[in-house]
Write an enzyme that holds these catalytic residues in place. Structure first.
Site, short mmCIF file in Angstrom:
data_model
loop_
_atom_site.label_atom_id
_atom_site.label_comp_id
_atom_site.label_asym_id
_atom_site.label_seq_id
_atom_site.Cartn_x
_atom_site.Cartn_y
_atom_site.Cartn_z
N ASP A 28 0.80 -1.25 0.00
CA ASP A 28 0.00 0.00 0.00
C ASP A 28 0.82 1.29 0.00
O ASP A 28 0.46 2.26 0.68
CB ASP A 28 -0.96 0.01 1.20
CG ASP A 28 -1.95 -1.14 1.19
OD1 ASP A 28 -1.94 -1.94 0.22
OD2 ASP A 28 -2.72 -1.28 2.15
N GLU A 76 -4.64 -0.88 -1.29
CA GLU A 76 -5.93 -0.93 -0.59
C GLU A 76 -6.87 -0.02 -1.36
O GLU A 76 -6.66 1.20 -1.43
CB GLU A 76 -5.80 -0.45 0.86
CG GLU A 76 -7.14 -0.53 1.60
CD GLU A 76 -7.05 -0.13 3.07
OE1 GLU A 76 -5.94 0.06 3.60
OE2 GLU A 76 -8.13 0.01 3.69
N LYS A 133 -6.70 -4.85 -2.95
CA LYS A 133 -7.30 -5.57 -1.82
C LYS A 133 -8.31 -4.67 -1.11
O LYS A 133 -8.03 -3.52 -0.82
CB LYS A 133 -6.21 -6.04 -0.85
CG LYS A 133 -5.36 -4.93 -0.24
CD LYS A 133 -4.33 -5.54 0.70
CE LYS A 133 -3.51 -4.50 1.42
NZ LYS A 133 -4.25 -3.54 2.22
N LYS A 136 -7.61 -4.95 4.99
CA LYS A 136 -6.28 -4.58 5.47
C LYS A 136 -5.28 -5.69 5.13
O LYS A 136 -4.13 -5.42 4.84
CB LYS A 136 -6.31 -4.33 6.98
CG LYS A 136 -7.29 -3.23 7.42
CD LYS A 136 -7.09 -1.92 6.71
CE LYS A 136 -8.03 -0.84 7.22
NZ LYS A 136 -8.00 0.38 6.36
N VAL A 161 3.31 0.22 4.19
CA VAL A 161 2.62 0.98 5.24
C VAL A 161 1.18 0.47 5.41
O VAL A 161 0.60 -0.09 4.48
CB VAL A 161 2.58 2.48 4.88
CG1 VAL A 161 3.98 3.03 4.83
CG2 VAL A 161 1.85 2.76 3.57
N THR A 162 0.61 0.74 6.61
CA THR A 162 1.32 1.14 7.81
C THR A 162 1.68 -0.12 8.60
O THR A 162 1.01 -1.15 8.49
CB THR A 162 0.46 2.06 8.71
OG1 THR A 162 -0.74 1.36 9.12
CG2 THR A 162 0.08 3.32 8.00
N CYS A 166 -2.02 -2.51 7.79
CA CYS A 166 -2.03 -3.44 6.66
C CYS A 166 -0.82 -4.35 6.61
O CYS A 166 -0.91 -5.49 6.15
CB CYS A 166 -2.19 -2.66 5.36
SG CYS A 166 -3.86 -1.98 5.20
N GLN A 206 8.21 -14.54 21.55
CA GLN A 206 7.82 -15.95 21.69
C GLN A 206 8.45 -16.83 20.60
O GLN A 206 7.79 -17.69 20.02
CB GLN A 206 6.29 -16.10 21.67
CG GLN A 206 5.58 -15.25 22.73
CD GLN A 206 4.09 -15.43 22.67
OE1 GLN A 206 3.57 -16.49 23.01
NE2 GLN A 206 3.40 -14.40 22.23
N1 TIU Z 1 -2.54 0.34 4.33
C1 TIU Z 1 -2.98 0.54 5.57
O1 TIU Z 1 -2.28 0.33 6.54
N2 TIU Z 1 -4.28 1.06 5.71
C2 TIU Z 1 -4.66 1.86 6.74
O2 TIU Z 1 -5.82 2.26 6.82
N3 TIU Z 1 -3.71 2.20 7.65
C3 TIU Z 1 -3.83 3.08 8.68
O3 TIU Z 1 -2.89 3.16 9.48
N4 TIU Z 1 -4.90 3.84 8.78
#
Ligand code: TIU
Length: 226
Positions: A28, A76, A133, A136, A161-162, A166, A206
């Site tokens: 993303d 996304e 997609k 997430k 990210v993030t 995701c 773990q």
């Molecule tokens: N790609 C992804 O992480 N989608 C999000 O909505 N991330 C946020 O941190 N909001």
């Protein structure tokens, strides 16, 4: 380590990298998350916090491309009619722009709109896998597992990210499907530094319960010559 793997210095112990069977995953890296006026900013975030991941991802893309190894880019985004966007996702919270609303980069998080595209510095090249997609996680409603299996991919190196949304969701989905997963520390970013740190810690805890993490330099050092 198996005979066909290479040890990468990682946390919590060496990662068994599998040359040729490891896909580089870029999650993303879209204008909607990285640039002002998009989805990330509409949620109230400082999008400049994500820019630090771009350099390491570019270096890894170059390394994978030089060797002809598989690369996956995810985006996304949703269909224009929002039929794949659950109302719970669209309506929750109080964003300044909701998914599908018109914004400075076109309709927010809609496939084909400027904001949903990957930033030019990391644009996909021909032959690379590009996955749209709706969730997430990168396996939900995408068919990606079958695509990777057909290519003989057993290991995944995660960037993008993030970190805690995701990337972490996708890595957990991958772990449940049997992939050996490495998260690249400087190739991922979050709007919340403390969430990035917590994610790195919890995946490797773990005995690598979800997977490993390592800096891009450790991975690049271990790669076989192109
Ligand atoms: N790609 C992804 O992480 N989608 C999000 O909505 N991330 C946020 O941190 N909001």
């Amino acid at each position: 380590m198996n005979a066909d793997t290479v040890a990468v210095a990682a946390t919590p112990f060496a990662y068994p990298f599998a040359p040729g069977r490891t896909a580089l995953v870029v999650i993303d890296m879209q204008r909607d998350f990285i640039e002002p006026g998009g989805f990330g900013a509409s949620l109230g975030n400082d999008v400049t916090r994500l820019h630090g991941a771009i350099g390491a991802i570019a270096a890894l893309l170059a390394a994978w491309r030089a060797r002809g190894w598989p690369i996956v880019h995810t985006r996304e985004c949703h269909r224009g009619d929002l039929s794949d966007c659950p109302p719970a996702k669209r309506l929750r919270g109080g964003p300044s722009l909701r998914i599908g609303d018109p914004g400075p980069m076109g309709r927010v998080l809609i496939a084909g709109e400027p904001g949903a595209s990957i930033i030019p510095a990391l644009a996909p090249q021909g032959g690379e896998i590009v996955v749209d997609k709706p969730g997430k996680g990168m396996f939900y409603a995408t068919g990606l597992h079958e695509t990777l299996q057909a290519r003989g991919v057993t290991h995944l190196v995660f960037t993008g990210v993030t970190t805690e949304v995701c990337v972490q969701t996708s890595m957990r989905e991958a772990n449940d499907r049997g992939y050996e997963c490495l998260l690249v520390e400087d190739g991922t970013e979050s709007y919340f530094p403390e969430f990035k740190a917590a994610t790195l810690a919890m995946i490797a805890a773990q005995g690598a319960i979800v997977g490993w993490h390592a800096p891009s330099a450790a991975l690049l050092e271990a790669l076989v010559p192109a």
